[in-house]
Design a protein around this motif. Structure first.
Motif, PDB file in Angstrom:
ATOM      1  N   LYS A 194     -18.261   2.574 -11.626  1.00 57.03           N
ATOM      2  CA  LYS A 194     -17.593   1.788 -10.589  1.00 57.03           C
ATOM      3  C   LYS A 194     -16.634   2.661  -9.771  1.00 57.03           C
ATOM      4  CE  LYS A 194     -14.827  -2.351  -9.842  1.00 57.03           C
ATOM      5  NZ  LYS A 194     -14.094  -3.456 -10.443  1.00 57.03           N
ATOM      6  N   SER A 195     -15.852   3.512 -10.430  1.00 62.36           N
ATOM      7  CA  SER A 195     -14.905   4.362  -9.691  1.00 62.36           C
ATOM      8  C   SER A 195     -15.649   5.377  -8.818  1.00 62.36           C
ATOM      9  CB  SER A 195     -13.923   5.058 -10.640  1.00 62.36           C
ATOM     10  OG  SER A 195     -14.598   5.903 -11.541  1.00 62.36           O
ATOM     11  N   PHE A 196     -16.774   5.891  -9.311  1.00 65.76           N
ATOM     12  CA  PHE A 196     -17.559   6.829  -8.510  1.00 65.76           C
ATOM     13  C   PHE A 196     -18.195   6.113  -7.321  1.00 65.76           C
ATOM     14  CE2 PHE A 196     -21.435   9.479  -7.730  1.00 65.76           C
ATOM     15  CZ  PHE A 196     -20.758  10.575  -7.211  1.00 65.76           C
ATOM     16  N   THR A 197     -18.656   4.890  -7.518  1.00 64.01           N
ATOM     17  CA  THR A 197     -19.251   4.109  -6.435  1.00 64.01           C
ATOM     18  C   THR A 197     -18.215   3.824  -5.343  1.00 64.01           C
ATOM     19  OG1 THR A 197     -20.801   3.117  -8.003  1.00 64.01           O
ATOM     20  CG2 THR A 197     -20.549   1.998  -5.897  1.00 64.01           C
ATOM     21  N   LYS A 211     -18.557   5.064  -1.401  1.00 66.17           N
ATOM     22  CA  LYS A 211     -18.484   4.189  -0.224  1.00 66.17           C
ATOM     23  C   LYS A 211     -17.501   4.750   0.798  1.00 66.17           C
ATOM     24  CE  LYS A 211     -19.950  -0.077  -2.405  1.00 66.17           C
ATOM     25  NZ  LYS A 211     -19.582  -1.411  -2.865  1.00 66.17           N
ATOM     26  N   ASP A 212     -16.339   5.183   0.337  1.00 65.67           N
ATOM     27  CA  ASP A 212     -15.322   5.748   1.216  1.00 65.67           C
ATOM     28  C   ASP A 212     -15.803   7.059   1.832  1.00 65.67           C
ATOM     29  OD1 ASP A 212     -12.662   5.817   2.361  1.00 65.67           O
ATOM     30  OD2 ASP A 212     -12.230   7.428   0.927  1.00 65.67           O
ATOM     31  N   MET A 246     -16.229  16.302  -0.265  1.00 68.59           N
ATOM     32  CA  MET A 246     -17.432  16.129  -1.069  1.00 68.59           C
ATOM     33  C   MET A 246     -17.155  16.356  -2.561  1.00 68.59           C
ATOM     34  SD  MET A 246     -21.114  18.070  -0.866  1.00 68.59           S
ATOM     35  CE  MET A 246     -21.305  17.662   0.838  1.00 68.59           C
ATOM     36  N   VAL A 247     -17.737  15.495  -3.361  1.00 70.60           N
ATOM     37  CA  VAL A 247     -17.776  15.701  -4.803  1.00 70.60           C
ATOM     38  C   VAL A 247     -19.248  15.908  -5.148  1.00 70.60           C
ATOM     39  CG1 VAL A 247     -17.369  14.701  -7.075  1.00 70.60           C
ATOM     40  CG2 VAL A 247     -15.706  14.323  -5.248  1.00 70.60           C
ATOM     41  N   ALA A 248     -19.563  17.137  -5.536  1.00 70.97           N
ATOM     42  CA  ALA A 248     -20.938  17.474  -5.901  1.00 70.97           C
ATOM     43  C   ALA A 248     -21.211  16.983  -7.310  1.00 70.97           C
ATOM     44  CB  ALA A 248     -21.154  18.978  -5.810  1.00 70.97           C
TER      45      ALA A 248
END
Length: 183
Positions: A95-98, A102-103, A154-156
């Protein structure tokens, strides 16, 4: 589609985060473009010795050699080490990654609308499909930011895949979140 491996510096391309400017990877690795939205970069696990410097014409005396100068080593994925990516532990659950995605996708979409409006539809259509599939493997992923450790950028994602019987680190980067620079 695989991108060509370029090992000469005059042909090399560096891929930088469009938000932070952080260097994320170069095309010197095996790179595959998935659904025109995700670059998969195939890395290798490496161990490097620090302090293993040899200068021609310089030989330490026996006394210096006996002082037991310590050498340290660093181990990890070559792409991560070479581009100074930083592991990010901000996502305890899907959920936190989702929410991050979105942001982040809104920021990328805004940049795309300004710079490459012809890519907006490709981005919207393919990103949802690809991310749904990647999120199904959330528990197997590691996350990395650029050197600045700025999570606004970006978070790869990285996962290990069995390729020809070898556990291979595969890093995934958002194509539309990168600027390509020729060196």
């Amino acid at each position: 589609m695989y991108l060509e491996d370029n090992t000469t510096s005059e042909n090399m391309k560096i891929y930088k985060d469009i938000i932070t400017g952080d260097e994320m990877f170069a095309d010197t690795y095996k790179v595959k473009l998935v659904d025109d939205v995700i670059y998969e970069v195939y890395g290798k696990l490496v161990t490097r010795s620090e302090g293993d410097i040899r200068i021609e014409g310089f030989n330490p005396s026996a006394e210096e050699a006996d002082e037991g100068t310590e050498t340290s080593t660093e181990s990890g994925v070559d792409v991560v080490l070479n581009h100074r990516l930083q592991e990010c532990f901000a996502f305890g659950d899907k959920k936190s990654f989702t929410l991050y995605l979105k942001d982040y996708m809104k920021k990328v979409l805004t940049k795309l609308e300004e710079k490459s409006p012809d890519q907006v539809e490709v981005f919207k259509t393919n990103m949802n499909k690809v991310m749904k599939e990647i999120l199904s493997r959330f528990k197997d992923l590691q996350f990395f930011t650029g050197e600045s450790m700025d999570c606004d950028g970006m978070v790869a994602m990285c996962e290990y895949r069995d390729i020809d019987g070898v556990s291979t680190p595969v890093l995934m980067f958002f194509k539309h979140g990168l600027d390509e620079e020729k060196c």
